[in-house]
Design a protein around this motif. Structure first.
Motif, PDB file in Angstrom:
ATOM      1  N   PRO A 203     -14.275 -17.732  43.172  1.00  0.00           N
ATOM      2  CA  PRO A 203     -15.394 -19.047  44.662  1.00  0.00           C
ATOM      3  C   PRO A 203     -14.064 -17.950  45.672  1.00  0.00           C
ATOM      4  CG  PRO A 203     -14.950 -20.059  43.121  1.00  0.00           C
ATOM      5  CD  PRO A 203     -14.324 -18.848  42.119  1.00  0.00           C
ATOM      6  N   GLN A 204     -14.455 -18.605  47.283  1.00  0.00           N
ATOM      7  CA  GLN A 204     -13.711 -18.438  48.535  1.00  0.00           C
ATOM      8  C   GLN A 204     -12.934 -19.242  48.526  1.00  0.00           C
ATOM      9  OE1 GLN A 204     -13.701 -15.603  50.729  1.00  0.00           O
ATOM     10  NE2 GLN A 204     -15.086 -15.114  49.334  1.00  0.00           N
ATOM     11  N   MET A 205     -12.926 -20.720  48.074  1.00  0.00           N
ATOM     12  CA  MET A 205     -11.237 -21.471  48.575  1.00  0.00           C
ATOM     13  C   MET A 205     -10.701 -21.532  47.015  1.00  0.00           C
ATOM     14  SD  MET A 205     -14.225 -24.585  46.480  1.00  0.00           S
ATOM     15  CE  MET A 205     -13.202 -26.121  46.115  1.00  0.00           C
ATOM     16  N   ILE A 206     -10.925 -20.785  45.910  1.00  0.00           N
ATOM     17  CA  ILE A 206      -9.879 -20.912  45.225  1.00  0.00           C
ATOM     18  C   ILE A 206      -9.393 -19.409  45.471  1.00  0.00           C
ATOM     19  CG2 ILE A 206      -9.637 -22.965  44.087  1.00  0.00           C
ATOM     20  CD1 ILE A 206     -11.208 -21.859  41.478  1.00  0.00           C
ATOM     21  N   LYS A 207      -9.340 -18.664  45.872  1.00  0.00           N
ATOM     22  CA  LYS A 207      -9.661 -17.144  45.906  1.00  0.00           C
ATOM     23  C   LYS A 207      -8.045 -16.566  45.664  1.00  0.00           C
ATOM     24  CE  LYS A 207      -9.967 -15.147  50.214  1.00  0.00           C
ATOM     25  NZ  LYS A 207     -11.317 -14.283  51.186  1.00  0.00           N
ATOM     26  N   PHE A 208      -7.607 -16.051  45.138  1.00  0.00           N
ATOM     27  CA  PHE A 208      -6.130 -15.309  45.161  1.00  0.00           C
ATOM     28  C   PHE A 208      -5.954 -14.524  46.642  1.00  0.00           C
ATOM     29  CE2 PHE A 208      -6.683 -14.715  40.666  1.00  0.00           C
ATOM     30  CZ  PHE A 208      -6.039 -15.493  40.182  1.00  0.00           C
ATOM     31  N   GLY A 209      -4.253 -14.969  47.353  1.00  0.00           N
ATOM     32  CA  GLY A 209      -4.958 -14.285  48.353  1.00  0.00           C
ATOM     33  C   GLY A 209      -5.209 -15.467  49.813  1.00  0.00           C
ATOM     34  N   GLY A 210      -5.672 -16.743  49.404  1.00  0.00           N
ATOM     35  CA  GLY A 210      -6.525 -17.309  50.381  1.00  0.00           C
ATOM     36  C   GLY A 210      -5.819 -18.949  50.947  1.00  0.00           C
ATOM     37  N   THR A 211      -5.685 -19.547  51.695  1.00  0.00           N
ATOM     38  CA  THR A 211      -5.021 -20.228  51.707  1.00  0.00           C
ATOM     39  C   THR A 211      -5.704 -21.625  51.718  1.00  0.00           C
ATOM     40  OG1 THR A 211      -6.300 -19.979  54.262  1.00  0.00           O
ATOM     41  CG2 THR A 211      -4.178 -18.923  53.535  1.00  0.00           C
ATOM     42  N   PHE A 212      -7.033 -21.750  51.500  1.00  0.00           N
ATOM     43  CA  PHE A 212      -7.445 -23.323  51.456  1.00  0.00           C
ATOM     44  C   PHE A 212      -6.821 -23.903  50.628  1.00  0.00           C
ATOM     45  CE2 PHE A 212     -10.768 -25.865  49.805  1.00  0.00           C
ATOM     46  CZ  PHE A 212     -11.658 -26.751  51.005  1.00  0.00           C
ATOM     47  N   THR A 213      -6.732 -22.921  48.626  1.00  0.00           N
ATOM     48  CA  THR A 213      -6.136 -23.745  47.777  1.00  0.00           C
ATOM     49  C   THR A 213      -4.821 -23.417  47.762  1.00  0.00           C
ATOM     50  OG1 THR A 213      -8.109 -25.141  47.687  1.00  0.00           O
ATOM     51  CG2 THR A 213      -6.604 -24.247  45.557  1.00  0.00           C
TER      52      THR A 213
END
Length: 428
Positions: free
Chosen positions: A207-217
């Motif tokens: 999911p976008q909210m916990i993707k690797f390289g993301g910043t949300f989580t």
């Protein structure tokens, strides 16, 4: 006359010879019978010993079909050889470790090959090599173990090598286990249930909210973590407590080389796995950190979330919700970004349970002006709403094919992006 004499003598002696033969046979029969009796007794004794051993193993493991756990086998081996080695002055601890071979390194790998085609402007379709993921596990003693994870990610001109996890864990008992190092932040469900290695998860992408390289989580944390079960009967309560370096100045990275400020991040998580509803897990977590994306610019961050997971496969249900709350320490302004997803899958009962269709809906909403996400150099968090539908086909127990259709809209007023994605994922 001579021939008649010989025949007469044979006629006289034949009864005597016949009696002797009968006597010898009668004498040999008891000895053969006794041997057969002894063999039968030995077979019965062996069967009794095997049955006794099986019952003892079943009493130790609670399952008559499974052997004793490694620790129990090690203890039995150690106790049986302890007396012999003590006569020669060998330490029992040394004997036990020599029997189980500490350390004992095991390597497991994951990989995937992908294809994508979308109608997004300036995008190109084609194949790509996914992450090559290596797991390193080694018991150091009966209660201490090491685990490491390294990934190779393809880039236009090179490969990025990253240490995703590296920690030593001490298993005191089921109620207390403590780890030191770098691990996935125990926030929500997906981030600890599905690690690197696309074969582990049902879908192609996280999911976008916990993707690797993301910043949300914050996906990773460096520090110390305590976890274990809580005596609660059939509720199956468990906990996780973590303390460590928070996000680095690049929010998609953890503080591997040190924290950016003097405030540690901490997290508390409580979960429940009711015994009457096998496969169900409920939980909630709370994360706190102080962010310093630039020198002199500080924000306080709180992330509250909850989840529900039903992982039996018929069906599989996953849902998570998180609210990321930021407070500016300079202006006291507050900002809230909300994200959630819901996923359902069902493993079809024919063709040896190899087919698993699935569907997921995702949603992220952020304020129009959110200074944390808008700081230069930080990957932004955008509004997102969309869904995907796909199917997973397990061609073996260690390899699968996945196909997905996705439709997402990244920001209000922008057109939706449609795409087809395919993946071959495997473990070795």
């Amino acid at each position: 006359m001579r021939s008649l004499l010989v025949l007469f003598l044979l006629w006289l002696t034949s009864p005597t010879l016949l009696a002797q033969s009968t006597s010898q046979t009668s004498q040999s029969e008891p000895s053969i019978q006794s041997l057969l009796d002894r063999i039968q007794q030995m077979e019965r004794r062996i069967s009794e010993l095997e049955e006794h051993e099986r019952k003892e193993t079943a009493a130790q493991t609670g399952n008559p079909m499974l052997p004793a756990p490694l620790d129990q086998q090690a203890q039995a081996t150690s106790s049986s050889s302890q007396a012999m080695h003590e006569e020669h002055g060998t330490s029992p601890t040394g004997v036990r470790e020599a029997e189980i071979h500490y350390p004992s390194l095991q390597i497991r790998g994951f990989g995937d090959v992908d294809f994508q085609a979308t109608d997004q402007k300036e995008s190109t379709s084609g194949f790509s090599l996914g992450q090559l993921d290596l797991h390193f596990a080694s018991p150091l003693s009966r209660k201490v173990s090491y685990f490491g994870e390294v990934t190779f990610t393809a880039q236009p001109n090179t490969y990025d090598l990253n240490v995703e996890r590296s920690f030593v864990r001490f298993d005191y008992n089921d109620y207390f286990k403590i780890s030191f190092g770098k691990f996935h932040t125990p926030i929500g469900y997906w981030n600890t249930a599905y690690h690197h290695g696309a074969w582990l998860q049902t879908t192609i992408a996280r999911p976008q909210m916990i993707k690797f390289g993301g910043t949300f989580t914050p996906v990773h944390i460096v520090g110390v973590q305590a976890e274990g079960s809580i005596p609660s009967g059939g509720l199956g309560l468990g906990y996780s407590l973590a303390l460590g370096n928070g996000r680095s100045s690049n929010f998609s990275k953890a503080g591997d080389s040190g924290d950016v400020n003097n405030n540690r991040a901490w997290l508390a998580k409580l979960s429940a796995q009711p015994s009457r509803l096998y496969g169900l897990e409920l939980g909630g977590s709370y994360y706190h950190d102080e962010l310093t994306p630039q020198r002199g610019v500080n924000f306080r961050e709180w992330i509250a979330g909850g989840y529900v997971a039903w992982t039996k496969g018929r069906p599989e249900l996953l849902a998570e919700y998180e609210n990321v709350h930021h407070t500016s320490l300079a202006t006291s302004q507050t900002f809230n970004t909300t994200g959630y997803y819901a996923q359902v899958a069902y493993r079809l009962p024919w063709q040896q349970d190899k087919w698993k269709p699935y569907y997921r809906f995702e949603y992220i909403h952020r304020p129009t002006q959110e200074p944390v996400w808008d700081i230069t150099g930080t990957p932004s968090v955008e509004d997102l709403v969309g869904s995907l539908v796909g199917v997973r086909w397990d061609i073996t127990n260690f390899a699968c094919f996945k196909g997905e259709y996705r439709k997402f809209r990244q920001a209000p007023g922008t057109p939706s992006v449609n795409g087809a994605f395919f993946q071959s994922a495997f473990t070795f």
